[in-house]
Each structure stands twice: as C-alpha cells, then as structure tokens.
Design a protein around this motif. Sequence first.
Motif, short mmCIF file in Angstrom:
data_model
loop_
_atom_site.label_atom_id
_atom_site.label_comp_id
_atom_site.label_asym_id
_atom_site.label_seq_id
_atom_site.Cartn_x
_atom_site.Cartn_y
_atom_site.Cartn_z
N ARG B 64 0.83 -1.20 0.00
CA ARG B 64 0.00 0.00 0.00
C ARG B 64 0.88 1.26 0.00
NH1 ARG B 64 -3.12 0.44 5.54
NH2 ARG B 64 -4.22 1.92 4.24
N HIS B 65 2.20 1.05 0.01
CA HIS B 65 3.13 2.17 0.13
C HIS B 65 3.79 2.54 -1.19
CE1 HIS B 65 2.58 1.65 4.39
NE2 HIS B 65 2.97 0.39 4.31
N CYS B 169 6.22 7.08 6.17
CA CYS B 169 5.35 7.14 4.99
C CYS B 169 5.29 8.53 4.35
CB CYS B 169 3.95 6.67 5.36
SG CYS B 169 3.93 4.93 5.81
N CYS B 172 1.18 7.24 0.29
CA CYS B 172 0.46 5.96 0.39
C CYS B 172 -0.45 5.82 -0.82
CB CYS B 172 -0.36 5.91 1.68
SG CYS B 172 0.67 6.09 3.13
N ASP B 174 -3.33 4.29 -0.99
CA ASP B 174 -4.75 4.51 -0.69
C ASP B 174 -4.83 5.51 0.45
OD1 ASP B 174 -3.77 2.82 1.28
OD2 ASP B 174 -5.50 1.48 1.31
N SER B 175 -6.00 6.06 0.72
CA SER B 175 -6.15 7.11 1.73
C SER B 175 -5.64 6.62 3.08
CB SER B 175 -7.62 7.50 1.85
OG SER B 175 -8.05 8.08 0.65
N CYS B 176 -4.86 7.48 3.74
CA CYS B 176 -4.16 7.02 4.95
C CYS B 176 -4.11 8.10 6.03
CB CYS B 176 -2.74 6.61 4.53
SG CYS B 176 -1.77 5.99 5.89
N GLY B 179 0.33 8.64 6.37
CA GLY B 179 1.13 9.12 5.24
C GLY B 179 0.97 10.62 5.04
N SER B 182 -1.43 10.95 0.30
CA SER B 182 -2.02 9.65 -0.05
C SER B 182 -3.03 9.84 -1.18
CB SER B 182 -2.60 8.94 1.17
OG SER B 182 -3.49 9.75 1.88
N ASN B 183 -3.56 8.70 -1.61
CA ASN B 183 -4.36 8.66 -2.83
C ASN B 183 -5.85 8.67 -2.52
OD1 ASN B 183 -5.26 8.24 -5.42
ND2 ASN B 183 -4.24 6.26 -5.70
#
Lengths: 132, 220
Positions: B64-65, B169, B172, B174-176, B179, B182-183
């Motif tokens: 996921r990173h 991080c 990332c 996906d939403s995090c 991090g 993130s996405n």
Amino acid sequence: MRIFSLLYNTFLWAIAFAIALFQVTWLEMRVNIGWVLFLWALLFMCSFVKGWRFGQIGTTINLVGVLGFCFLILGWERLFAVPALIIREGLGLNRIPVDKINFVLTCILIIGLFSVVICDKYAAKRRIKNGT
Amino acid sequence: MKKLLFGVVLAVALAGGFSLLQNTAEAGLFKKSAEGLPVEINKAAKEIIMPAEVNGKYFTEPTRHGVVFLTGSNGEKAVLRGLSDEKQFHDALLAIGAKPGNNIKLNDMKAGPNNGKSVEGSKLDVFVKWEGSKGEIPFQNIIRATVERPMDIRFGGNLEAAQKANTGCVLCLDSCAVGITSNAAYPTGTTQHKVSEFYGRKDILPPDGTRVSVIFRLAK
C-alpha cells in the motif's frame, strides 16, 4: 559433518517457514519477515539436542520438498524473488541486488547438498571398512 | 546435558552471527542516515523533488506504500525507498503553499470495504524520473492496481501521526491517516479488505536499486 547437515536442513525449514509467513500480507506489511530466519538457530538447537541426523537421502528429500513447497505457493516468477528478498531484508542488506543474493543462495543450496552427499558416502565407506 | 549446552552455544553463535551481520550492514557499508538527504524545493514552480530508490520487492508483491523514508519502520515496504525524511517533506509542502487535509484519523483506518473515507488536502501531481527515463513519468504509470482508478494524490498532512508512528510514509497508495500524502481515489479500507492491490511496474520502472527522483508539484 552432522552439524553441517543439520545447519543445511534447518536452514531449508527456516526459509520455508519464512516464505509461508510472507504470504500473510498483513504481517508482511508490518514486520521484517527476514527476522524469522533467526528461527534457524532455534530449529538447529532443537534438532541437535534431539540427536537428529540427515544423510544424503534425507537431505535430498528435504531440499526437493522445500523447493516444491516454495514453487507451489510462490509460482515460477516469485520463486526467484521472494526467498532472496526475505534474506536481503532479514540481513539488512537492502541494496544488494536480488540476482546476487539468488546466486549466493543457489551456490549454498547446491554446494551444501553435494557436501552432505559426499560426506555421507565417505562416512558409509568408512563404516564398511571398519566393519561397524 | 553436554549436548544441550553445545546445542545452545551453537544456536547462540548462529543467531549472534546473524545479528552482527545485520547490524554491520546497517551501520557500515549500507549506512542509513537518520536525517536523510534534503528535498529540493522550488517555490516558483511549486514543486518538491525527493530522491528515492526502486525497491524491486514490490514488482511481485502487493503493497500500500508508494514512497517511504528509508529509516522509517516501513522503510522497506514501499515501491520507492525514499531518501528524505517525511517530516521535512511535510514542511516543504507547506513551504510551496500546499494545504493539509488532516481529515483522516486512525479510527477511520478500520473502515469496511464500502464505507471508507477519502483523504483531503491540496491536490498534487506526482511524477518520477531517472537517468534514461523518457522525461517525467506520471506516478500512476509506475503502479499497477488490480482495480485501476485515476490517481488523486492529496496532501493529507498527518504530521502528528507521522511523528508518533515514525513509519516514514511519504506517499500511500490509498487514503491514509499516517502518510503525508495519499491517494484519494482509494478510500481507507481499500488495502485491508483487498478491494485493490498495488504493485510496482517492472516494465516501466528501472531495475531494483536504481536512483530516481520523485517530483511533487502543486496542482493548478
């Protein structure tokens, strides 16, 4: 010789166990699976204390079994990446290319097996000679 | 008893040797700098360039990173091993005028596959380049997702969580809640519930260990 054979065989088990754990993504994302290789020391100690012995047949079966297990759960492509990655991460040698670790690992596996086979044959000959 | 003692001594020697090799590797030849390398800040262009390295592990394994600082606890868990500190990166984003979202809390990470939360904050265009690359490659192009969606990288912020968790991080996939970026295209819960899995693309990225530059540009 017995110690070398135990080291070789328990190393195979430790690698197989680490690969099985590597499949658990949750764990792999959080832990350095390479640390599982420390289990090698424990497996070795237990097998040594229990007085286990691995001759050429036992070692060959063990190697083929572990390779088969790895192939089954990793497949062809990952077989040439995952074991090396686990060792690389476990030793903290993260900048060594996977190819080089694979080369060393293959050498250890092949030379190790041949050493066990040769020493086992030599020991058998000696036993025959000595009539024991 | 003798056998047991001998076995213990040999096992300790084996484990000790391993540990010694690991420590030598970390402290010597492959020394990790606690501060990392500085990020390049271009305020006029509103961009940050972070040095990183390709981690070939994620050509075949899911993660996921996207980018994680080398010394963080997740330093080896990303497609790109970041060589700059994530807290320094957070400050650099503030310096180019990015606004953090700070909308995701650690509790939101327990979301199910359908009720996750998406990260907010300034939108960033992220690219990667390396010696021999055909210009700047969009970050989206170096990642293979099992469920493809257009990448939407946001400055999540999360400085407090990042300092606390020290995961390293930076980006990332996906939403995090930890991090720095993130996405937003993938809400929290995406990885935990295997809604999508992410891999580095071997056919696009250079070989394992290659030095690359990750460019974060504030979207217009």
